[in-house]
Design a protein around this motif. Structure first.
Motif: not given
Length: 291
Positions: A142-158
């Motif tokens: 969520g918004l309180t964990e911005p780095g987590r979402v952007l660093r998520d391997p699935e996000t980066q692959r997608f």
């Protein structure tokens, strides 16, 4: 027991049967942001506690549902503008709600959309209903964990984070407390996005009590009710909302009442699209910005 709460729920995805993740434990008596929104959007994923809270909010501000619908309408218009006018083809929505007609992936079927949520029920529904969809991905965060979402391997692959992204924060920031520094979290997200990325943000507004005493009183009452029953739901001043855009270039016509936000080119109607609110217009602002 519904098919979404059964641990043996199987569904067909990509030609293979996939066992869903264990269902989340849901307190049926405790209202949730996502289920309250589902009720107002005339969905089916809500319980008695959510409906009771909806009644309370409408008593505090008759027509509160129109605020929710206006928030949804702004999101849909912003997504279509980003796709049609700015050429954005990949989106990241933080604070995604339960799947509903007219979600961003339906508005831009040729694009890619990552939905991020820290609500386990929303996460389970998204992964069950949208699994195997070629243009969607759901991740935890969520918004309180911005780095987590952007660093998520699935996000980066997608998503190709070296190219512009449409960041969607509608119905999200008002559920992040001042202590959690929402403007700072949005700035952290901006730092991780490519030039040309856009931000679409809407937020509950507390109007100036000297100029609009009745609207300001409604905002205060609504905040008291939501914070008491949900633990979040803050109405902020125009200046506080505009601070969420710090570091971004705000686009015309600026940050203003969502029903005054720019009209779109003529296009065929999309199922699930909503109209702007007629009442309580000063209680929700929205705007679009870019890096």
């Amino acid at each position: 027991m519904s098919r979404f709460t059964s641990p043996d729920f199987l569904r067909q995805a990509g030609g293979k049967h996939v066992r869903a993740e264990p269902p989340p434990v849901v307190d049926l008596a405790q209202p949730s942001i996502a289920r309250l929104r589902s009720f107002h959007l005339k969905g089916k994923d809500h319980f008695e506690g959510d409906r009771e809270l909806a009644t309370r909010t409408d008593q505090a501000a008759p027509g509160f549902q129109e605020i929710v619908l206006g928030e949804r309408a702004f999101l849909q218009r912003a997504v279509r503008y980003l796709a049609e006018e700015a050429g954005i083809r990949q989106f990241l929505q933080l604070g995604a709600g339960l799947p509903a007609p007219g979600d961003p992936h339906e508005l831009v079927p040729e694009g890619r959309i990552v939905y991020a949520t820290d609500d386990p029920m929303v996460l389970a529904h998204h992964r069950a209903l949208l699994r195997g969809g070629g243009n969607t991905l759901t991740v935890k965060g969520g918004l309180t964990e911005p780095g987590r979402v952007l660093r998520d391997p699935e996000t980066q692959r997608f998503l190709d984070l070296d190219r512009p992204v449409g960041l969607l924060l509608s119905g999200t920031v008002e559920h992040v407390s001042d202590d959690e520094d929402p403007a700072g979290r949005i700035s952290a997200l901006r730092e991780g996005l490519a030039p040309g990325s856009h931000l679409a943000l809407s937020h509950y507004c507390r109007p100036d009590p000297e100029q609009f005493p009745r609207d300001a009183l409604r905002a205060t009452r609504l905040q008291e009710i939501l914070v008491e029953h949900l633990g979040s739901g803050w109405w902020r001043s125009r200046r506080e909302i505009e601070a969420c855009f710090n570091g971004w270039e705000i686009l015309s016509p600026g940050v203003l009442e969502v029903q005054r936000w720019r009209t779109l080119p003529v296009a065929p109607p999309v199922p699930g699209c909503y109209q702007m609110p007629r009442r309580n217009r000063r209680l929700i602002l929205g705007g679009l910005a870019r890096i």
